[in-house]
Design an enzyme around this catalytic site. Structure first.
Site, PDB file in Angstrom:
ATOM      1  CB  ALA A 170      43.370  59.646  14.084  1.00 20.46           C
ATOM      2  CB  VAL A 171      43.786  64.855  13.631  1.00 14.94           C
ATOM      3  CG1 VAL A 171      43.952  65.727  12.731  1.00 14.94           C
ATOM      4  CG2 VAL A 171      42.557  64.848  13.606  1.00 14.94           C
ATOM      5  NE  ARG A 212      52.598  57.828  25.423  1.00 14.23           N
ATOM      6  CZ  ARG A 212      51.063  57.937  24.671  1.00 14.23           C
ATOM      7  NH1 ARG A 212      50.376  56.773  24.548  1.00 14.23           N
ATOM      8  NH2 ARG A 212      50.706  58.898  24.348  1.00 14.23           N
ATOM      9  NE  ARG A 268      37.921  74.086  17.273  1.00 10.24           N
ATOM     10  CZ  ARG A 268      37.605  72.546  17.360  1.00 10.24           C
ATOM     11  NH1 ARG A 268      36.365  72.515  18.714  1.00 10.24           N
ATOM     12  NH2 ARG A 268      38.530  71.913  16.819  1.00 10.24           N
ATOM     13  CB  CYS A 296      35.001  66.816  13.148  1.00  6.87           C
ATOM     14  SG  CYS A 296      34.663  66.208  14.063  1.00  6.87           S
ATOM     15  CB  SER A 302      38.204  57.908  13.378  1.00  5.48           C
ATOM     16  OG  SER A 302      37.353  59.242  12.168  1.00  5.48           O
ATOM     17  CG  HIS A 342      31.473  62.823  12.146  1.00  2.00           C
ATOM     18  ND1 HIS A 342      32.125  61.876  12.263  1.00  2.00           N
ATOM     19  CD2 HIS A 342      32.357  63.989  11.987  1.00  2.00           C
ATOM     20  CE1 HIS A 342      33.032  61.873  13.084  1.00  2.00           C
ATOM     21  NE2 HIS A 342      32.921  63.475  13.349  1.00  2.00           N
ATOM     22  CG  ASN A 354      34.976  61.815  11.361  1.00  2.00           C
ATOM     23  OD1 ASN A 354      35.338  59.973  10.388  1.00  2.00           O
ATOM     24  ND2 ASN A 354      36.404  60.857  12.456  1.00  2.00           N
TER      25      ASN A 354
END
Lengths: 360, 360
Positions: free
Chosen positions: A18-19, A44, A104, A133, A163, A257, A331
């Site tokens: 998705a990102v 894959r 992080r 996010c 998501s 969000h 997000n």
């Protein structure tokens, strides 16, 4: 190795998620000069074809050798993949912007929101972390307030879209919602989080668990909001103490969000109009705050946009210097893909797309 | 007029709505001895037939004369209907439990959650107000905490279900969700609130507006949470100051409100275990708080139940005496129909189903 005249060789790690999908789109629309794009994913997905600026690109399996000749990596393939592959990419001379939580809190790794602490990029050793996010959109709104009035305490409750847990979670929400509307049972296999034992339906429900639980009763998502917020904001020159606590809740929406943010500033004479005036000028922020005309941020209207939307700014009348506000952002964009590409833009502009030689 | 031996004549005003329907069910399952039931609604619904304890009951149009011979009225037909008809019912000698906001802040009208301030029933003059749904479940959880440790401040963010805006809003959410899943446009005509100018889709969205806006930037729902909470809790013998602020958000779920509640107690040595111990014993509360086993309150599991569910109790580690918790209850039951019927049960038990003669 690429340079400004011919452009950079850019790799996107996790290009099918998705990102990752949005990283491709945001990079296409960015100022980063791309000489060559490499799309990397798991075995894959290898062999699938995606488009970049109208050209077909075949997805390759990500291996350490994938980073030969790569200048810049945008990574969103999960924390364990980042931990394994990004140090290899750095050895190959690539600068990595990592959207996972892997690095992080590493004190050697800058955690960057360009509007807030771009200067931290100058300290990078090859890896720059993209914050969580829900942290990014809150800090985009709070940092300019802090700059002007000081910031003492933050109490946030989040309303986070499916998501944020990836494309499969988003698919699960839609499947559940369709089943529920037909009066059928909902089958949950992913949410609240893949990494935990039990799974609950999100459609027509609320799940007060995002990521796994820590021993202290907070979820890891809440832990991230607390500690990443401090790392990012105390990075700047106005270091000081900020208290932060968070409750993170997954809600049955697809993208965007919401956050109910309560905060106390140091200057107790601050008014809501003062806060609004600062937000009007703040980079990356759009103030949507006109209650008389029912104007306030909504996930459906924020979807697909790069900005952070803020509204419902109002004082706690019983606590001078304290305010409530409502913050919404996409997000997958400012919360992930756009912030990462925006970091890449700044790295290019500041001539930081190079791994410094470590002194031994 | 009825009495305990033969039972009471009970009228339900607004018998066809989301709450009225549940008032019928809750009354059937209650200890209130019902000699006769009258189902009242607008002229539009008159003539429809509903069941009460297996018997057909024809819905009648509500008029002042409907209350002839009625002992007890449960009302949920909207504020303007209550304002017009309940004083008439009182004149006819009926005691009214009103679920609308019409009389809640009237200093002569008790605002009652039986677990919290049942004693206020003794001061009624014919009308007892049922608090707002989001207020009830929060106060059920906070009152026993306050009793034990004192309560200084409350900061709440709500996650409220569509059914709180009535059956038509719930239908709208379902229609919108089905359209969105089919890739069609969503048409909104009711939410965020019937009484305002603009309408926005709720499905796959968040609406930070419940009820209309006050001039100070808070919505009327937020105003209710702030002021009703104080009226109910300061009603008791431990009067003192409690600061309350609220952000109310409509979320795309059908039934069951969620609330992220941050609160500070007076006794700063209080631990999360102390709070949990009190909640375990608290009337009307079920503690669902076992993060290691992913046990926490959810709207889907609270639906159809009378209790208020509390979980995610944990300290704000940077602010001694401050805690976060997550509260869920069925907004149509404890938030409305059950609390009203529960008041009726207590009125019966305390022999208060009679309108006191006013001194002139």
């Amino acid at each position: 190795m690429g340079n400004m005249s011919e452009g950079y060789v850019v790799a996107i790690l996790g290009a099918t998620g998705a990102v990752g999908t949005r990283m491709i789109e945001q990079l296409e629309a960015s100022t980063v000069p791309v000489a060559e794009i490499k799309l990397l994913a798991s075995s894959r997905s290898a062999g699938q074809v995606k488009q970049f600026k109208g050209q077909d690109v075949v997805i390759e399996e990500a291996t350490p050798d994938s980073f030969n000749g790569v200048d810049l990596v945008l990574s969103s393939a999960g924390g364990s993949v980042s931990k394994q592959l990004l140090p290899e990419a750095v050895k190959h001379g690539a600068v990595c912007v990592d959207n996972t939580s892997a690095f992080r809190m590493d004190p050697e790794v800058p955690l960057v929101i360009p509007e807030v602490n771009e200067q931290a990029l100058y300290r990078h050793h090859g890896i720059i972390a993209n914050p969580n996010c829900s942290t990014i959109q809150m800090v985009v709104a709070l940092a300019p307030i802090r700059q002007q009035f000081g910031l003492v305490q933050v109490i946030v409750s989040t309303y986070q879209a499916a998501s944020g847990a990836g494309q499969s979670a988003l698919n699960e929400l839609r499947t559940e919602a369709a089943a529920h509307l037909e009066g059928e049972e909902m089958a949950a296999a992913i949410l609240p989080t893949k990494g935990d034992q039990k799974h609950y339906p999100l459609a027509f429900n609320l799940l007060p668990q995002i990521d796994v639980f820590e021993d202290d009763g907070y979820t890891h998502e809440e832990w991230k909001m607390i500690h990443e917020t401090k790392k990012i904001m105390l990075d700047d020159m106005n270091a000081g103490e900020i208290k932060v606590t968070a409750t993170c809740v997954r809600v049955p929406i697809a993208v965007g969000h919401g956050e109910s943010v309560y905060f106390e500033v140091a200057d107790r004479s601050t008014t809501a109009a003062d806060i609004q005036a600062v937000l009007t000028q703040a980079p990356g922020v759009v103030l949507e705050d006109d209650p008389a005309n029912q104007v306030y941020p909504q996930p459906l209207t924020a979807e697909g946009k790069r900005e952070t939307f803020v509204g419902r700014v109002r004082p706690d009348f019983e606590n001078p210097g304290a305010f409530n506000m409502w913050v919404v952002s996409d997000n997958l964009l400012k919360g992930a893909a756009w912030n990462a590409v925006q970091i890449a833009e700044r790295l290019v502009a500041d001539d930081l797309v190079r791994v410094p030689v470590e002194q031994s």
